[in-house]
Enzyme design. Sequence first.
Site, PDB file in Angstrom:
ATOM      1  CE1 TYR A 155      -4.169   1.825   0.778  1.00 56.46           C
ATOM      2  CE2 TYR A 155      -2.800   3.032   2.339  1.00 56.46           C
ATOM      3  CZ  TYR A 155      -3.975   2.906   1.633  1.00 56.46           C
ATOM      4  OH  TYR A 155      -4.964   3.848   1.776  1.00 56.46           O
ATOM      5  CE  LYS A 159      -3.808   4.753  -1.562  1.00 56.58           C
ATOM      6  NZ  LYS A 159      -4.882   5.136  -2.472  1.00 56.58           N
TER       7      LYS A 159
HETATM    8  P1  NAP Z   1     -13.678   2.090   1.188  1.00 63.50           P
HETATM    9  O1  NAP Z   1     -14.664   2.658   2.143  1.00 63.50           O
HETATM   10  O2  NAP Z   1     -13.168   0.712   1.364  1.00 63.50           O
HETATM   11  O3  NAP Z   1     -14.275   2.252  -0.286  1.00 63.50           O
HETATM   12  C1  NAP Z   1     -13.530   1.828  -1.389  1.00 63.50           C
HETATM   13  C2  NAP Z   1     -14.212   2.248  -2.663  1.00 63.50           C
HETATM   14  O4  NAP Z   1     -13.356   1.907  -3.777  1.00 63.50           O
HETATM   15  C3  NAP Z   1     -15.527   1.537  -2.907  1.00 63.50           C
HETATM   16  O5  NAP Z   1     -16.385   2.438  -3.561  1.00 63.50           O
HETATM   17  C4  NAP Z   1     -15.140   0.380  -3.835  1.00 63.50           C
HETATM   18  O6  NAP Z   1     -16.199  -0.064  -4.672  1.00 63.50           O
HETATM   19  C5  NAP Z   1     -14.081   1.075  -4.672  1.00 63.50           C
HETATM   20  N1  NAP Z   1     -13.139   0.159  -5.316  1.00 63.50           N
HETATM   21  C6  NAP Z   1     -12.266  -0.715  -4.740  1.00 63.50           C
HETATM   22  N2  NAP Z   1     -11.558  -1.352  -5.685  1.00 63.50           N
HETATM   23  C7  NAP Z   1     -12.004  -0.896  -6.883  1.00 63.50           C
HETATM   24  C8  NAP Z   1     -11.685  -1.183  -8.227  1.00 63.50           C
HETATM   25  N3  NAP Z   1     -10.735  -2.078  -8.551  1.00 63.50           N
HETATM   26  N4  NAP Z   1     -12.364  -0.523  -9.211  1.00 63.50           N
HETATM   27  C9  NAP Z   1     -13.316   0.378  -8.915  1.00 63.50           C
HETATM   28  N5  NAP Z   1     -13.653   0.711  -7.651  1.00 63.50           N
HETATM   29  C10 NAP Z   1     -13.011   0.067  -6.653  1.00 63.50           C
HETATM   30  O7  NAP Z   1     -12.354   2.985   1.132  1.00 63.50           O
HETATM   31  P2  NAP Z   1     -12.067   4.493   1.615  1.00 63.50           P
HETATM   32  O8  NAP Z   1     -11.561   4.440   2.986  1.00 63.50           O
HETATM   33  O9  NAP Z   1     -13.177   5.393   1.259  1.00 63.50           O
HETATM   34  O10 NAP Z   1     -10.803   4.821   0.688  1.00 63.50           O
HETATM   35  C11 NAP Z   1     -10.881   5.598  -0.485  1.00 63.50           C
HETATM   36  C12 NAP Z   1      -9.468   5.974  -0.897  1.00 63.50           C
HETATM   37  O11 NAP Z   1      -8.857   6.687   0.170  1.00 63.50           O
HETATM   38  C13 NAP Z   1      -8.574   4.772  -1.166  1.00 63.50           C
HETATM   39  O12 NAP Z   1      -7.722   5.049  -2.246  1.00 63.50           O
HETATM   40  C14 NAP Z   1      -7.774   4.648   0.104  1.00 63.50           C
HETATM   41  O13 NAP Z   1      -6.537   4.021  -0.127  1.00 63.50           O
HETATM   42  C15 NAP Z   1      -7.619   6.091   0.490  1.00 63.50           C
HETATM   43  N6  NAP Z   1      -7.330   6.328   1.897  1.00 63.50           N
HETATM   44  C16 NAP Z   1      -8.209   5.934   2.865  1.00 63.50           C
HETATM   45  C17 NAP Z   1      -7.896   6.177   4.189  1.00 63.50           C
HETATM   46  C18 NAP Z   1      -8.801   5.800   5.330  1.00 63.50           C
HETATM   47  O14 NAP Z   1      -8.364   5.914   6.479  1.00 63.50           O
HETATM   48  N7  NAP Z   1     -10.004   5.369   5.087  1.00 63.50           N
HETATM   49  C19 NAP Z   1      -6.677   6.812   4.512  1.00 63.50           C
HETATM   50  C20 NAP Z   1      -5.828   7.183   3.494  1.00 63.50           C
HETATM   51  C21 NAP Z   1      -6.167   6.955   2.191  1.00 63.50           C
HETATM   52  P3  NAP Z   1     -17.244  -1.233  -4.202  1.00 63.50           P
HETATM   53  O15 NAP Z   1     -18.183  -0.563  -3.208  1.00 63.50           O
HETATM   54  O16 NAP Z   1     -17.926  -1.653  -5.458  1.00 63.50           O
HETATM   55  O17 NAP Z   1     -16.417  -2.289  -3.557  1.00 63.50           O
END
Ligand code: NAP
Length: 244
Positions: A155, A159
């Site tokens: 990861y 990133k």
């Molecule tokens: P999340 O709640 O797990 O949601 C992930 C989203 O990405 C869902 O809409 C999922 O679709 C979609 N997705 C996953 N794989 C995909 C693919 N191959 N093609 C198309 N869509 C895909 O994640 P989140 O926490 O909102 O994270 C969003 C972004 O922020 C990510 O890039 C993550 O790395 C980054 N981020 C998150 C955090 C945190 O603490 N949450 C911190 C830093 C960065 P489905 O619903 O269809 O599965």
Amino acid sequence: MAKYALVTGASRGIGRAVALKLSFVGLPVVINYKSNRKAAEQVAEEIRLQGGTAELLPFDVADKLAVDEALDQWEQRHPDDYVAVLVNNAGIRADNVMFMMADEQWHNVVNTSLDGFFYITRRLLKHMMPRKRGGRIINVASLSGVKGMPGQTNYSAAKAGLIGATKALAQEVAARDVTVNAVAPGFIETDMTRDLPQEELKKMVPAQRFGKPEEVAALVAFLASDEAAYITGEVININGGLYT
Ligand code: NAP
């Protein structure tokens, strides 16, 4: 010609909040997701209830053929429109210590972030650059890509790669009025962090709490706005002071 926003991974979490916010500031929104149709439909419904326009465009961002097929179809349905705001948000975690990490854990995480960014951005840039139409590309990176996190070499690499690509691409396209920036969230309350020991981790955060998806969405919406035209190639941390 109408300007659209495309948010990848917009069915849940940060992407969902970004889609709602971009709609709130007046953009018609294309909601991408991988498999969770029900959640994506709910986001579209919320957008319509707040008076906006939303459409679903499911595809796996890491699958080149699926990306091209979906975007071909979208372009056929919208011959006079283009995606002016692209938020590369789709991402997954598959944590493990490096010496035990399976090939799949490495490739799935890296491909979702990096291949997804590459296939979609390359394709949509072609519509942003001509005649300086302009555009905004916002990549959702992570604190993990800035600082490195043990248990997340896959990861962190994905990133950090996204951050490098952001800085390089920003310089390539700045003269065409396209800006490219990254946001690097710390711990945000979403499905992705649901399995983490939140009470323990909160103590490490100077703000003493996890962030909200809406807080990240506000930053993304600013970077997508006309006011942010002179900000490009930046990585903006949003982490409650966890790392500076
Ligand atoms: P999340 O709640 O797990 O949601 C992930 C989203 O990405 C869902 O809409 C999922 O679709 C979609 N997705 C996953 N794989 C995909 C693919 N191959 N093609 C198309 N869509 C895909 O994640 P989140 O926490 O909102 O994270 C969003 C972004 O922020 C990510 O890039 C993550 O790395 C980054 N981020 C998150 C955090 C945190 O603490 N949450 C911190 C830093 C960065 P489905 O619903 O269809 O599965």
